[in-house]
Write an enzyme that holds these catalytic residues in place. Structure first.
Site, PDB file in Angstrom:
ATOM      1  N   ASP A 188       0.855  -1.191   0.000  1.00 10.71           N
ATOM      2  CA  ASP A 188       0.000   0.000   0.000  1.00 10.71           C
ATOM      3  C   ASP A 188       0.888   1.237   0.000  1.00 10.71           C
ATOM      4  O   ASP A 188       2.085   1.155   0.300  1.00 10.71           O
ATOM      5  CB  ASP A 188      -0.867   0.030   1.255  1.00 10.71           C
ATOM      6  CG  ASP A 188      -1.966  -1.018   1.223  1.00 10.71           C
ATOM      7  OD1 ASP A 188      -2.399  -1.364   0.124  1.00 10.71           O
ATOM      8  OD2 ASP A 188      -2.370  -1.483   2.308  1.00 10.71           O
ATOM      9  N   ASP A 243      -4.666  -3.266   4.967  1.00 11.30           N
ATOM     10  CA  ASP A 243      -5.148  -2.739   6.247  1.00 11.30           C
ATOM     11  C   ASP A 243      -6.664  -2.823   6.388  1.00 11.30           C
ATOM     12  O   ASP A 243      -7.192  -2.811   7.474  1.00 11.30           O
ATOM     13  CB  ASP A 243      -4.681  -1.288   6.464  1.00 11.30           C
ATOM     14  CG  ASP A 243      -5.014  -0.384   5.285  1.00 11.30           C
ATOM     15  OD1 ASP A 243      -5.871  -0.777   4.469  1.00 11.30           O
ATOM     16  OD2 ASP A 243      -4.411   0.697   5.179  1.00 11.30           O
ATOM     17  N   ASP A 272      -9.216  -6.156   2.154  1.00  8.07           N
ATOM     18  CA  ASP A 272      -7.898  -6.678   1.784  1.00  8.07           C
ATOM     19  C   ASP A 272      -7.719  -8.130   2.220  1.00  8.07           C
ATOM     20  O   ASP A 272      -6.737  -8.777   1.847  1.00  8.07           O
ATOM     21  CB  ASP A 272      -6.779  -5.836   2.428  1.00  8.07           C
ATOM     22  CG  ASP A 272      -6.634  -4.479   1.771  1.00  8.07           C
ATOM     23  OD1 ASP A 272      -6.834  -4.409   0.549  1.00  8.07           O
ATOM     24  OD2 ASP A 272      -6.324  -3.506   2.470  1.00  8.07           O
TER      25      ASP A 272
END
Length: 1033
Positions: A451, A752, A756
């Site tokens: 990310d 997070d 996901d």
């Protein structure tokens, strides 16, 4: 060797039960089954636990329907009033814990109404729904309603580990031999000579058991600390009138818990207020369909997950009174799956154990046959004495001891030791490893899909630029906001503050000192901080307008919407989110006077340029918009078009210090870094360039474009992708799946959010964020990055490589000792009719090469050179040709030395006299031990000549070496009667050390010999899976 280990191949993740059972059945030679299999999954217990879980779930589902029917019957016939227990009444509470538990568990909505709803329950458990529990009441609440803790299995004591170590079959046989030796020796040789040999074996066994138990116990303490860390879950509660974060284990009945998307419900409770709350109860009921919790369905069950929305609940039941508490008892049954390396080394230990057992039997046969032939030649075959019995018993003890040394029981256990050590160190470095295999697999990672926000950047966001009323402004501190306040009209300011304060899932609350603190996501916190700087009052804004409906932000919609009722009765919708999505929903714009005017195509183009300009400066861009609704009756639907654009916001989130260096380290290590983000592509590209991720020739692509590609097109572009922007969780999952299946990559993925979870589950290594990550993400991850820092991920990769290399070092060292010990005992038995090393001496050698060797080599910290070599490939042989070269070379050297001393030692050392044989035997033992010690130092680096690099960083290695030398001196000089040794002169000591030290230049010569490189495992990106030569770490 790999062709003999096919049954011991195990995938990194999601191993089938058949694969787990296959390798267990292939392990045939085991000295201590209880210790060997202590750290692997107990499939029988796991199956029992699974059945128990299914039974509990089924009982819960049946009980729910039965209780519902019973409640309807009770309501028809009249309810029986429960008498309040004296203890509960004396404590000042108005409802018993069992009544509360039964009401929530049975979803008794009528019972809740009988008690006065959530407000009535709050009164009965003496709590204010605004102020929360008072800290001074907590002990009394815990006494009456219980602790939010679950029954756990008691920890294993040190004596249990001692008992495990004693259950070694070969040690048990040696204990019996020692007792028989003492029993036969005392009548024949008298006191105390008759008991020396037997006591010597017993003392050696005691030492082996003690050191093994201490090592295993310390290892278990490390795992216990890790388990405690894994169970640390924190929730937001209101206590003493202000918001605070506490551990779920400190929750009490009456606590006001704040829930948001991705949270785990920490206890049973009742709904107070909330918006769009969807709860996944599959962990309890097995039902996959999420439940919508509201005033009509107000019950929360502990252990369930919030999949959407946010809200507040009143805790009614905690700990073992909840169904989740009963389930938690079964969750740890069966243990975690074993790692591929543990299984592989179980195979190696089994294979070598078979060879060792064959050698032991052959040695025993040769010794016994020679003894019988000698008796026959001396015509003493019919004349047997107790000394003959002792001789045969000694031969048997030597054969058993050869099995002790030959079966490398410590190989798979060394993996566990190394992983435990690495996990403990990583925990100190802000990485919590949830699954053992992840630490091992991370050393093979070839790709990291990361990310952007919070991982590559600091996650400390601030509004840096805005565009409002046709004008762009850069904000630098309070002076800039003062200027802004003076340039926009009151009406524009009012609508802007409404858009900020009404459409947010974050809150401005008071801390215990009365100061304002913002609780929520970094993006929303930045907006709220901006609103406060503009002079806004969060509480006043929220009290003035009533929120009718909320659609929380999620990573698929990339927007958040809210519908509020204005004081005059009209409805107004607010929307914020990804700039291009919100802009496409707008057909009007706010002018300088705060009026909504039509938005022209030219203005749309200008605003798009502004958005792209902000994004190109690495700013996260958001748009805020509103819409006044004409139809006040439509309260259930928030519009998706016809909005008025208020502001474009550019939020600054600086790149973390050290990220660029960490990315360069990954690239040098053959690890490709790919950024997968939901942000604007221009923002993503700017950050990726700053971090060194996006390089010349690399591809930056949007998720929508990636999704539209065919499989053939994906195959062509995936190796080039370095940045994926505006991606959905499904895009991340697709990318990970293709990287693994089409290209054989070992993929690590960060995540997070709740969405996901599939990608984290699919990846070889799932990395959840500890700060920004939801409980759902953490539960599906293999490693939790507690500081959300990309540099920590690189550190996990470094430790993963260290584990792999350390185990290779230990295997090389142990196999060398195995080969030499087996050959010299067998050859000596064939030639001379006796073994050069006694049972006691072999037990000491076993301790050096097994427990102490594992401590020394398997716990070495990583060095920077590990990240200057490509990753280890999936299909690479664990015992490499380089290792075989070193093992065979050192074995030949040691065998030649021991052979020469055995045959020509007396002549070369000019020894004569009655004690010459004892001196030469002691000298052989001493030389053999020092050969192993110097070989242990040689094993610190399999390839490179400089074996002393970083030696003083490994304090465990230094301590083990010093202790081994010290105890060797004690054995030779002071324990001769038990160990069959005699004191040596300083010259012989020096010669033993020099002979051992010659092994070091021998190692240098061996490392200069070329080894054919296996190039069969070259990957699609051009990296070799495991190099040899000077480049190997």
């Amino acid at each position: 060797m790999d062709k003999y280990l096919k049954d011991f191949d195990l995938p990194h993740k999601h191993s089938s039960e058949a694969a787990l059972r296959r390798w267990r059945s292939a392990v045939t030679i085991v000295k201590n089954r209880r210790r060997r299999f202590r750290d692997v999954a107990n499939l029988a217990k796991r199956s029992e636990a699974e059945q128990q879980k299914l039974k509990i779930k089924e009982n819960l589902r049946v009980a729910f329907f039965v209780q519902k029917a019973a409640l309807q019957f009770i309501d028809a016939s009249g309810r029986v009033e429960h008498r309040l227990s004296e203890e509960t009444r004396d404590a000042g509470f108005g409802i018993d814990p069992d009544v509360l538990a039964s009401m929530v568990r049975g979803h008794d909505i009528i019972g809740l109404k009988v008690h006065g709803g959530v407000e009535g329950l709050a009164r009965k458990v003496r709590v204010s729904l605004d102020e929360g529990v008072k800290s001074c009441d907590i002990p009394m609440r815990q006494k009456i309603y219980g602790l939010n803790r679950y029954t756990e299995k008691p920890s294993r004591t040190f004596l249990m580990f001692v008992w495990d170590a004693l259950l070694d079959l070969t040690l048990i046989i040696l204990i019996i031999c020692a007792v028989i030796s003492i029993g036969v020796g005392l009548p024949t040789e008298g006191w105390p000579e008759g008991m020396y040999e037997g006591v010597g074996i017993l003392v050696s066994i005691f030492l082996v058991v003690l050191v093994t138990a201490i090592s295993d116990y310390r290892q278990s303490l490390q795992f216990r600390d890790l388990d405690k860390e894994k169970k640390k879950i924190f929730v937001q509660v209101t206590r003493d009138g202000y918001r605070q974060k506490i551990s779920i284990y400190d929750l009490v009945v009456g606590d006001i818990v704040h829930l948001s998307i991705g949270d785990q419900v920490p206890a049973d409770g009742v709904f107070i207020l909330g918006y769009c709350l969807l709860i996944d109860e599959s962990s309890l009921s097995g039902e996959s369909e999420p439940v919508h919790v509201s005033e009509e369905k107000p019950f929360f069950l502990s252990g369930t997950k919030v999949t959407d929305g946010s809200g507040k609940m009143l805790v009614t039941t905690v700990g073992m009174r909840t169904e989740w508490g009963r389930l938690m008892e079964t969750l740890t049954e069966g243990g975690d799956d074993e790692t591929p390396l543990q299984v592989k080394l179980n195979g190696v230990a089994t294979l070598i154990g078979k060879i060792g057992l064959a050698f032991a039997v052959l040695t025993l046969v040769v010794l016994v046959v020679r003894f019988l032939v000698e008796k026959a030649l001396h015509k003493e075959f019919t004349d047997w004495s107790s000394s003959d019995a002792l001789t045969l018993l000694n031969y048997f003890a030597i054969a058993v001891t050869i099995v002790v040394v030959a079966v490398p029981e410590g190989l798979p256990l060394a993996v566990t030791l190394s992983l435990a050590f690495a996990m403990k160190k990583l925990m100190n470095d802000k990485a919590l490893v949830r699954h053992l295999s992840a630490c091992e697999t991370m050393g093979s990672a070839t790709c990291i899909c990361t990310d952007k926000t919070g991982t590559l950047t600091t996650n400390h966001m601030v509004v840096h630029k805005i565009w409002i009323c046709g004008k762009a402004e850069e904000l630098e501190g309070s002076k800039s906001t003062d200027i802004l306040k003076s340039t926009i009209s009151v009406k524009v300011s009012s609508i802007l503050l409404q858009a900020i304060f009404q459409n947010t899932s974050s809150e401005v609350v008071k801390d215990k000192d009365g100061k304002n603190i913002i609780i929520g996501t970094p993006t929303e916190s930045a907006l709220l901080e901006f609103g406060l700087l503009l002079g806004g009052n969060f509480d006043a804004e929220r009290k003035e307008y009533k929120i009718v409906k909320v659609e929380p932000f999620n990573s698929i919609k990339k927007k958040m919407s809210v519908l509020v009722a204005l004081p005059d009765g009209r409805l107004r919708a607010f929307c914020k989110g990804a700039s291009e999505i919100i802009l496409s929903m707008c057909d009007k714009i706010v002018d300088h006077d705060g009026k909504s005017i039509p938005l022209s195509e030219v203005q749309v183009s200008e605003i798009t340029d502004i958005i792209n300009g902000f994004a190109s400066e690495a700013l996260r861009t958001l748009c805020l918009a509103f819409k006044d609704m004409d139809d006040t009756s439509d309260e259930n639907n928030i519009p998706i078009y016809g909005y008025t654009l208020v502001i474009v916001v550019g939020i600054k989130d600086p790149v973390r210090p050290g990220v660029k260096d960490a990315v360069q380290t990954c690239l040098a290590a053959g690890i490709t870094v790919r950024m997968v983000t939901g942000d604007n592509i221009y923002t993503a590209k700017a950050i990726a360039k700053e971090c060194g991720i996006l390089t010349e020739g690399g591809l930056a692509i949007e998720g929508s474009e990636f999704r539209s590609k065919s499989l053939e097109e994906m195959k062509e572009i995936i190796p080039k992708i370095q940045v994926m922007a505006r991606s959905l969780p499904l895009d991340k999952h697709t990318l990970v799946t293709h990287l693994r299946k089409l290209y054989g990559e070992v993929v690590a993925v960060t995540g997070d959010g709740t969405n996901d979870a599939p990608a984290l589950h699919e990846a070889d290594i799932g990395l959840a964020m500890g700060i920004a990550g939801t409980e759902v993400a953490k539960e599906n991850a293999d490693v939790i990055i507690m500081d959300d820092n990309f540099s920590t991920i690189v550190n996990v990769a470094k430790w993963g490589r260290a584990v792999y290399i350390n185990i290779q070092k230990f295997v090389q060292f142990q196999l060398t000792v195995n080969v030499v010990a087996l050959v010299i005992n067998f050859v000596s038995a064939c030639i001379s009719g006796s073994a050069p090393l006694t049972a006691v001496q072999l037990l000491w050698v076993n301790l050096i090469m097994d427990t102490l060797g594992a401590l020394a080599l398997a716990t070495e910290p990583p060095n920077d050179a590990l990240m200057k070599r490509p990753p280890v490939g999936r299909s690479v042989s664990f015992i490499t040709r380089t290792m075989w070269r070193n093992i065979i070379g050192q074995s030949i050297y040691q065998l030649i030395i021991i052979g020469v001393i055995s045959v020509y030692g007396k002549r070369l050392l000019r020894l004569s006299g009655s004690d010459a044989s004892e001196i030469i035997d002691t000298f052989i033992f001493n030389t053999f031990v020092f050969c192993q010690l110097f070989n242990e130092i040689n094993s610190r680096d399999i390839e490179k000549i400089n074996i002393f690099r970083g030696i003083f960083d490994s304090w465990v290695f230094i301590i083990v070496m010093v202790c081994t030398v010290g105890f060797q001196i004690i054995i030779v000089e002071f324990l001769g009667t038990f160990a069959s040794t005699v004191p040596l002169s300083w010259q012989l000591w020096l010669l033993s050390i020099l002979i051992g030290a010659v092994g070091m230049p021998v190692a240098v010569v061996l490392k200069c010999l070329p080894v054919e490189t296996d190039t069969s495992s070259i990957q699609h990106d051009g990296y070799e899976a495991l190099p040899s030569g000077s480049e190997q770490a």
